[in-house]
Design an enzyme around this catalytic site. Sequence first.
Site, mmCIF file in Angstrom:
data_model
loop_
_atom_site.group_PDB
_atom_site.id
_atom_site.type_symbol
_atom_site.label_atom_id
_atom_site.label_comp_id
_atom_site.label_asym_id
_atom_site.label_seq_id
_atom_site.Cartn_x
_atom_site.Cartn_y
_atom_site.Cartn_z
ATOM 1 N N PRO A 85 2.779 8.928 -9.442
ATOM 2 C CA PRO A 85 3.583 7.722 -9.693
ATOM 3 C C PRO A 85 2.884 6.789 -10.664
ATOM 4 C CG PRO A 85 3.612 8.259 -7.373
ATOM 5 C CD PRO A 85 2.632 9.203 -8.008
ATOM 6 N N CYS A 86 3.658 6.212 -11.577
ATOM 7 C CA CYS A 86 3.054 5.504 -12.707
ATOM 8 C C CYS A 86 3.223 3.998 -12.663
ATOM 9 C CB CYS A 86 3.651 6.016 -14.021
ATOM 10 S SG CYS A 86 5.422 5.648 -14.194
#
Length: 439
Positions: A85-86
């Site tokens: 996840p960014c």
Amino acid sequence: MNSPGPQGHPLDGVRILDLFAGPGGLDVAAHFLGFKSIGIEWDRNACETRYAAGLPTIHADVSVVRETRFDEIPASVDVLAGGPPCQSFSVAGTGAGRVALDTVKDFIHRLVHGEDEAEIDKDLHSLDEDLRTALVLEPLRWLLKAIETEGRDPYKVIVLEQVPAVLPLWEVYAKLLRSGEGRLQGVKYEAECWALKTEEFGVPQTRTRAVLVARLPGDGTVRPPRATHLPFDLRRGKRATAQEEMLPTDSTLPRAGRPWVSMAEALEAASEPDDSPVDVSRLRTEGDMTFFVVSNYGSGGDPKNRGRRLSSEPAFTVTGKISRNKVYKSVADYEVGKSDRFTIPESGVLQTFPHNFPWSGKDQAQQVGNAVPPRLGMHVLSRALRDNTPSDEELTAAATWPAVPRTLSDELRGIGCGDRSRCPADSHKVTRPRPQTVP
């Protein structure tokens, strides 16, 4: 094309493990290249899309599976892939990870050189309370787990992707993978990383991804995927107001080479199959698709500063907020505030998912925005696993998703969720409406 579910048991012959799998961008790419995959995903809604699409899935937290359920990963898996996840690294997120890049680099070294992981986790928690930044370490932890688990072999290939801000971390990954230091126990990889622009690979949107590819020695030097399309020029200047020049003309198109794919081109092609949920008739004016899109981002609170894209250009980066972008058929519509929105199937097409991909569950716009564009995934995986470029036949086939029997979806849900006892906490909780009171 055959159903994505293999004959026999759904996990037979699985080669690719997709961490943080989302709705299946990399899995869709793998399918059209002829590789079988299994994804780990904690979001119930994304899992519902995956089950509907026939994609093998474990509905769980990535770190929990690594720590307590590692033996459930098929022994046939020899490719580790994923995109952590960014949010904390993304320009659109809080940016905590970007501020702490140097600190995270230090954590990578500490992990490889054998420092106590509980102590590392404690320090990570002080850096980022929800530990999203720490998730960028998970692929490395999975590699170390495979190396240190009796009866398991090191992954032959590693493919990771993230937002551009993470490229410095992938460079640290690559250097360590090439070294074989510490807990890597002398296992060395050929490893490289790059920043890739999606429109250069036929994706009808501008989006840059930091990609790492690593392979065990023996298959030659790791080379970057070969771009197939021209880059889109982002230096066109800001348009402060709606003007006639916002509509496409011949002069807006590239004059040489293979041009980037436009929104109009992608949506037009997706609308052609008889059973397609993409219907672009509402976007036509006298038979032509000459719409333009006004972004929800980059405004600084001033609607006049919002970016604009023509239908003859690639889309803005598709995010979970794509449904907030406004689509106008004409300048006249813009002036009176008469706008439209992209549907979920249309948004998926701009990400290069098949036109009939079975989006399911809630938060579908977020699912679309979180995904890896499958067409970019095909180019990356093809280069990593076959050292070539996807064939025209494979890319053409990727426009349509094969039908998935309900029985297969149910079987995959049973594998992924089982009795739900090991799914993420409250992920299957049903929220019921409050009873209405009688006045």
